[in-house]
Design a protein around this motif. Structure first.
Motif, PDB file in Angstrom:
ATOM      1  N   PRO A 158      11.265  18.185 -19.978  1.00 53.81           N
ATOM      2  CA  PRO A 158      11.931  18.302 -21.405  1.00 53.81           C
ATOM      3  C   PRO A 158      12.880  17.066 -21.663  1.00 53.81           C
ATOM      4  O   PRO A 158      12.891  16.606 -23.164  1.00 53.81           O
ATOM      5  N   ILE A 188       9.164  25.398 -23.500  1.00 60.01           N
ATOM      6  CA  ILE A 188       9.204  23.724 -23.543  1.00 60.01           C
ATOM      7  C   ILE A 188      10.439  23.289 -22.671  1.00 60.01           C
ATOM      8  O   ILE A 188      10.042  22.273 -22.129  1.00 60.01           O
ATOM      9  N   GLY A 189      11.352  24.206 -22.554  1.00 61.90           N
ATOM     10  CA  GLY A 189      12.255  23.730 -21.409  1.00 61.90           C
ATOM     11  C   GLY A 189      11.962  23.764 -20.033  1.00 61.90           C
ATOM     12  O   GLY A 189      12.913  23.724 -19.349  1.00 61.90           O
ATOM     13  N   GLY A 244      14.566  22.439 -24.895  1.00 58.62           N
ATOM     14  CA  GLY A 244      13.493  22.635 -25.579  1.00 58.62           C
ATOM     15  C   GLY A 244      13.728  22.905 -26.986  1.00 58.62           C
ATOM     16  O   GLY A 244      12.775  22.576 -27.958  1.00 58.62           O
ATOM     17  N   ILE A 285      14.184  19.788 -28.871  1.00 60.39           N
ATOM     18  CA  ILE A 285      12.768  19.134 -28.983  1.00 60.39           C
ATOM     19  C   ILE A 285      11.894  19.657 -30.425  1.00 60.39           C
ATOM     20  O   ILE A 285      11.686  18.927 -31.183  1.00 60.39           O
ATOM     21  N   ALA A 338       3.638  22.325 -21.735  1.00 64.18           N
ATOM     22  CA  ALA A 338       4.716  22.721 -20.839  1.00 64.18           C
ATOM     23  C   ALA A 338       4.173  23.653 -19.882  1.00 64.18           C
ATOM     24  O   ALA A 338       4.458  23.491 -18.534  1.00 64.18           O
TER      25      ALA A 338
END
Ligand SMILES: Nc1ncnc2c1ncn2[C@@H]1O[C@H](COP(=O)(O)OP(=O)(O)OP(=O)(O)O)[C@@H](O)[C@H]1O
Ligand SMILES: [Mg+2]
Lengths: 254, 359
Positions: free
Chosen positions: B54, B297-298, B315, B318, B347
Motif C-alpha cells: 500500500p 487495500i491496506g 489504504g 489511497i 490487494a
C-alpha cells in the motif's frame, strides 16, 4: 505409595452419540513416564484433553496432588502446572517462535513501560526462548524471530514440545510429539522426556511408535474403544503383547 | 498439521526412517537459485512487511496525480484530503481490529451515527453539557460494541450475521430517536464542534479531528504491536482453537475487540461532527464499505491474523487520493469507483499470494 501427582477416576466424555471415554481411571506419579497407547479413535486425545482442561468431562473426577480439581479451560490447567502438547500443536502460525513459546504468558518490560503501558519485553522473551530451547537440547529450531508458519511440520512440533517442557512444573502431557519427526529429532524428544522425569515431573506420552514407548515408558496405559484395557510395563509385556491388547486380540486378566 | 504416523506394527516395528539422503549439490544449488528468484524475494519481503505494497501504491498514486495536475500537490489540496479522510480512517481502525480476528463489522456506520446523534441531541435538546453529552456518546459506542461482542462470543453467531442485524437495529434506533432530523452546529456545545477547529502547520491546515484520528492510530498501533493483548488478537484471528488450547481466553479477547471498536466508532463520530459541521442521521452512508475497503487495500487479511493499522491508514489515504486526484483531473466520479474496485481485488490477490510464502 505416594499420592499420584495426577489421577482420574471414572472419566466419561461423549460427543452426541459417540462415546469418547467410557469410565477411564488413570494415575500418574512424579518422576514417572506413563505412556498411553491405543488405536486411532481409542480415546487417547480425548483422555488427555479432559485431564488438561481442553474438554470438560461429563462425569468422573480429577485430582492434582490429591486435591479435587475442575479445569474450566486449558489456562486453568496450565496455571496449576500442567503443560500440554496437543496433537494439533496449538501454535499460532503467523506469530514467531518466541511469541508462541510465551503465548498467553507474555512478559512485560520492567518499570513504567511494563506496568502502565503494558509493553512487552520482546527482546527478553526472545533471549530466554533461545536459552531454554538450547538447554532443552532442541536443535531443530534456531532463530526465535522466524514465524512458525514458515517451519516444517517437525519443527512446529519441536516448538510445541519446547513450550511444554520449558514451562511444565508438575505434569507434561505430550500427544504424539514425535509423529512428524525424523530419527534424530525423535531421539531428542525422547531424551527430553527422560530429562523431565529426572526433574521429577510426571509425563504422559501418547505415541503410536511402540519402540519409542518401550524405550522410555515406566508404565503403559492401553486405551481401547474408550476404555482402559489395562496398564502394563515394558518389563511385563512385549511390544507384540501391547499391540495385541490394543487391538483386542489379547485380553488382560481383570 | 502433518500427521505422518509411525508404524504401529508390534515387535520391532520399524522406526520412521530419517529424511532421504541429501540430493547432490546440483539439486541444492537449483533450489537455492529458485528460492532467490526476484518474485520470491518480493513475496518474502511483503510477507514480513505487508505495509510495503500500500505504501508503494500511495506514492505512485500521488506522483501520477501530481504530474497530471500540479494543484494535487499543493498544501491546500493535501490538507483537504487529510481532513476528508479523517472520519473513514478512524472508523477503519475499529474495522481493522475486527478483521484481524477474522470477523467483519457491517455496523460501523450505524454505531457511529447512533453515538453521534445521541451526543448531539442530548446536548441540544436535553441541555446536557458538552463533556457529559460526549461521554454519553462514547458509552453508547462501547455499549453497541459490547452487544456485537456478546452476540459473537456468547451466542456464537458469525460476525457477518450479527453486524448485519445490528446495522439495521442501530440505524433504525438513530432514525426513530431523531425522526430523521439533523442537529445544526449552532445548537451543539463547543466541545462537540471542537473537532472541526483548524490548526495551521506551516502551509497546511488540519483539524483537531485529524489529531484525534492520529491519536487513535497511535494507540491502536501500540496496543497491537507492543502488548500481550495485541499478540492475542493476532493469535485468535490466526487460529482460534489453537489459541484456546494455548491458554488464551478467546472469548474475552474477541469481546474486548468489539468493545474497543465501538469506542473507536464513537470517537470517529465526534470527528464527524466537526468535519460535517452538523450531526445528521443520514451522514456517512458508505462507511461500512469504505472502512472495509481501506482495511483490505491496506493489506490486512480478511482471513484474520495478519495486518496492521498502518496499512489501513495508507489504504484510506489511497482511496482519498484517487477521489481527489480524479476529480481534479475532471474525470467522472464513476472512474474512482472503478479504480477502487480494481485496487480491492488486487490487494486481496496480493494477500493470497503472500500467504503462500514458505521459508
Ligand atoms: N470434538 C469431537 N466431536 C465428536 N467426536 C469426537 C470429538 N473428538 C473426538 N471424538 C470421537 O471420540 C473418539 C475418540 O477420539 P480421540 O481423538 O480421543 O482418539 P485418539 O485415540 O486420540 O485417536 P488418534 O490415534 O487418531 O489420535 C473418536 O471416535 C472420535 O471420533
Ligand atoms: Mg489423538
Amino acid at each position: 505409595m505416594t499420592t499420584p501427582v495426577l489421577s482420574a477416576r471414572g472419566l466419561v466424555k461423549t460427543f452426541g452419540r459417540v462415546v469418547g471415554l467410557d469410565g477411564v481411571d488413570l494415575d500418574l506419579h512424579r518422576g514417572e513416564v506413563l505412556a498411553v497407547i491405543g488405536d486411532n479413535g481409542a480415546g487417547k486425545s480425548t483422555l488427555i484433553k479432559t485431564l488438561t482442561g481442553a474438554l470438560a468431562p461429563d462425569a468422573g473426577e480429577i485430582r492434582l496432588d490429591g486435591e479435587l480439581v475442575s479445569f474450566k479451560r486449558p489456562q486453568d490447567a496450565r496455571e496449576a502446572g500442567i503443560e500440554t502438547v496437543y496433537q494439533t500443536l496449538a501454535v499460532a502460525p503467523a506469530l514467531d517462535i518466541a511469541s508462541n513459546l510465551y503465548l498467553a504468558r507474555e512478559e512485560r518490560r520492567p518499570g513504567v513501560l511494563g506496568s502502565v503501558l503494558r509493553m512487552l519485553d520482546k527482546k527478553g522473551m526472545r533471549d530466554r526462548a533461545q536459552q531454554s530451547v538450547q538447554e532443552l537440547g532442541i536443535s531443530t529450531i534456531q532463530n526465535m524471530a522466524v514465524p512458525v508458519e514458515s517451519l516444517s511440520g517437525g519443527q512446529r512440533q519441536a516448538v510445541a514440545v519446547a513450550r511444554a517442557a520449558a514451562f511444565g512444573s508438575k505434569v507434561v502431557v505430550l500427544d504424539e510429539p514425535t509423529a512428524a519427526l525424523g530419527v534424530k529429532e525423535s531421539g531428542q524428544v525422547l531424551r527430553l522426556v527422560e530429562q523431565l522425569r529426572e526433574r521429577n515431573l510426571g509425563v504422559i506420552l501418547i505415541s503410536h511408535n511402540m519402540p519409542h514407548v518401550w524405550e522410555v515408558a515406566d508404565r503403559i496405559h492401553v486405551q481401547r474403544l474408550g476404555r482402559c484395557a489395562g496398564v502394563i510395563t515394558p518389563e511385563s509385556h512385549s511390544m507384540t503383547d501391547g499391540v495385541a491388547i490394543m487391538t483386542g486380540a489379547m485380553a488382560l486378566p481383570a | 498439521m502433518t500427521d505422518t504416523r509411525t508404524s504401529i506394527s508390534g515387535g520391532s516395528g520399524p522406526a520412521r526412517t530419517g529424511p532421504p539422503a541429501r540430493p547432490g549439490p546440483s539439486a541444492a544449488d537449483e533450489l537455492a537459485r529458485r528460492r532467490s528468484s526476484p518474485a520470491q524475494r518480493v513475496q518474502h519481503l511483503l510477507h514480513g512487511h505487508p505495509a510495503i505494497s500500500p505504501a508503494l501504491i500511495l506514492v505512485l498514486t500521488v506522483v501520477v496525480f501530481a504530474s497530471l495536475n500540479p494543484r494535487f500537490g499543493e498544501p491546500q489540496t493535501i490538507s483537504l484530503m487529510v481532513q476528508q479522510t479523517a472520519v473513514v480512517a478512524a472508523l477503519a481502525v475499529g474495522q481493522t481490529l475486527i478483521i484481524l480476528t477474522a470477523g467483519i463489522d457491517l455496523s460501523v456506520g450505524a454505531v457511529a451515527i447512533l453515538s453521534m446523534m445521541l451526543m448531539a441531541k442530548t446536548a441540544s435538546e436535553n441541555g446536557l453539557s458538552g463533556p457529559v453529552a460526549l461521554l454519553l456518546g462514547l458509552v453508547a459506542g462501547i455499549a453497541a460494541g459490547a452487544l456485537n461482542g456478546f452476540l459473537v462470543t456468547r451466542l456464537k453467531l458469525p460476525p457477518f450475521i450479527v453486524t448485519l442485524g445490528t446495522l439495521s437495529v442501530f440505524t433504525a434506533m438513530a432514525l426513530l430517536y431523531t425522526g430523521g432530523r439533523s442537529v445544526q452546529q449552532v445548537a451543539m456545545p463547543d466541545l462537540l464542534n471542537w473537532t472541526g477547529e483548524i490548526i495551521r502547520v506551516g502551509d497546511f491546515r488540519i483539524t483537531t479531528g485529524v489529531l484525534i484520528t492520529a491519536a487513535i492510530y497511535l494507540v491502536a498501533g501500540f496496543a497491537l504491536s507492543q502488548t500481550a493483548w495485541g499478540r492475542h488478537v493476532y493469535a485468535v484471528g490466526d487460529d482460534a482453537e489453537a489459541s484456546r488450547l494455548a491458554g488464551i481466553r478467546v472469548n474475552r479477547v474477541l469481546f474486548s475487540v468489539y468493545v474497543a471498536a465501538g469506542l473507536i466508532y464513537a470517537l470517529a463520530a465526534w470527528v464527524l461532527i466537526g468535519r460535517a459541521g452538523a450531526a445528521s442521521p443520514n451522514a456517512i452512508a458508505g462507511a461500512n464499505l469504505d472502512s472495509i475497503t481501506a482495511v483490505v487495500i491496506g493489506g490486512t487479511s480478511l482471513f484474520g491474523g495478519r495486518g496492521a493499522v498502518l496499512g489501513t491508514l495508507l489504504g484510506a489515504l489511497i482511496v482519498q487520493a484517487f477521489t481527489t486526484g480524479l476529480s481534479l483531473a475532471g474525470v467522472d466520479d464513476q472512474y474512482r469507483l472503478l479504480a477502487v474496485g480494481v485496487l480491492v481485488i488486487l490487494a486481496v490477490s496480493v494477500d493470497q499470494w503472500i500467504r503462500k510464502v514458505r521459508a
